[in-house]
Enzyme design. Structure first.
Site, short mmCIF file in Angstrom:
data_model
loop_
_atom_site.label_atom_id
_atom_site.label_comp_id
_atom_site.label_asym_id
_atom_site.label_seq_id
_atom_site.Cartn_x
_atom_site.Cartn_y
_atom_site.Cartn_z
N LYS A 15 -6.80 -39.49 8.34
CA LYS A 15 -7.27 -40.87 8.16
C LYS A 15 -8.67 -40.59 7.50
CE LYS A 15 -7.42 -43.43 12.07
NZ LYS A 15 -6.67 -42.14 13.08
N ARG A 68 -7.76 -51.60 15.45
CA ARG A 68 -7.19 -50.52 16.53
C ARG A 68 -6.44 -50.92 18.13
NH1 ARG A 68 -10.39 -45.27 16.00
NH2 ARG A 68 -9.69 -43.23 17.11
N ARG A 91 -17.31 -32.00 16.86
CA ARG A 91 -17.23 -33.21 18.21
C ARG A 91 -16.78 -32.98 19.18
NH1 ARG A 91 -13.93 -38.10 14.74
NH2 ARG A 91 -12.99 -38.53 17.04
N ARG A 103 -6.97 -40.17 24.41
CA ARG A 103 -6.64 -40.53 22.65
C ARG A 103 -5.26 -41.29 22.31
NH1 ARG A 103 -11.21 -36.44 19.96
NH2 ARG A 103 -10.46 -37.69 18.11
N ARG A 158 -11.19 -28.60 13.64
CA ARG A 158 -11.47 -29.27 12.88
C ARG A 158 -12.95 -29.87 12.90
NH1 ARG A 158 -10.15 -35.56 12.98
NH2 ARG A 158 -11.05 -36.45 14.68
#
Ligand code: AMP
Length: 219
Positions: A14, A88, A161, A172, A127
């Protein structure tokens, strides 16, 4: 105005695609995750409240994130917004609809980025992003040209992160399936839903999103 929601599980791409849309279409990215991380890093009262919740991989309350979006929509002038990581929950979706209507606007497209669950762990665990310009990288699929230096802006502030670990990701994903995935049915029912294959490479996904937006405009 062009208002778009990017919908998908953590790691679907996203943020990466939102950045492309900012560059190519001049839209403004509204990422509630980025706003919350900023609040956390600058140590505001709200930042302190959300820090633990985010580290666990739970959702922050609707009240907080709706408040953040409401403020941005009031303050930022743009020819359109990309909602990245918001809404969300069904309550957030209702609130966004009301906020847009109140300012005489509407949603143009909700783009569901479909990604195989098995790919998410790999995507998330590799990432990292540039703390200065926000460029998103991946150890295997998109490393920096020079180790430790951002290709785009030359900064050495590359970050991972705190919630990009296996344990938080599990939570999550659970939150996504329990609370966010019902939005796929919700936006199918409103007629705003378009789905793209998020497993292909970045340029191909961007192309599919572009096609959706051109199609949505003709509606
Ligand atoms: P993201 O950067 O979109 O993956 O968001 C990181 C974390 O911020 C999430 O795991 C949640 O804890 C929180 N968060 C971001 N956006 C929302 C939202 N719309 N509703 C609730 N919590 C959110």
């Amino acid at each position: 105005m062009t208002n778009i929601i990017l919908l998908g599980p953590p790691g679907a791409g996203k943020g990466t695609q939102a950045r492309r849309l900012v560059e190519e279409r001049g839209l403004v990215q509204l990422s509630t995750g980025d706003m919350l991380r900023e609040a956390k890093d600058s140590g505001t009262e709200m930042g302190k409240v959300v820090a633990d919740v985010m580290a666990r991989g739970d959702l922050v309350t609707d009240e907080i994130v709706i408040g953040l979006i409401e403020e941005k929509l009031r303050m930022v002038k743009a020819k359109g917004f990309i909602f990245d990581g918001f809404p969300r929950t069904l309550a957030q979706a209702d609130a966004l609809g009301a906020l847009l209507r109140r300012s005489g606007n509407q949603l143009d497209a909700v783009i569901e980025m479909q990604v195989d669950d098995n790919a998410l762990v790999e995507r998330i665990s590799g990432r990292f992003t540039c703390g200065n310009c926000g460029e998103v990288y991946h150890d295997k699929t998109k490393p920096t040209a020079r180790a430790g230096v951002c290709d785009v802006c030359g900064s050495g502030d590359l970050r991972r992160r705190a919630d990009d670990n296996a344990e938080s990701l599990k939570q999550r994903l659970m939150e996504y399936y329990k609370k966010t995935s019902p939005l796929i049915g919700y936006y199918y029912a409103t007629g705003d839903l378009f789905s793209v294959d998020g497993l292909r490479d970045i340029d191909e996904v961007a192309q599919s999103i572009g096609n959706v937006l051109d199609q949505a405009k003709r509606h």
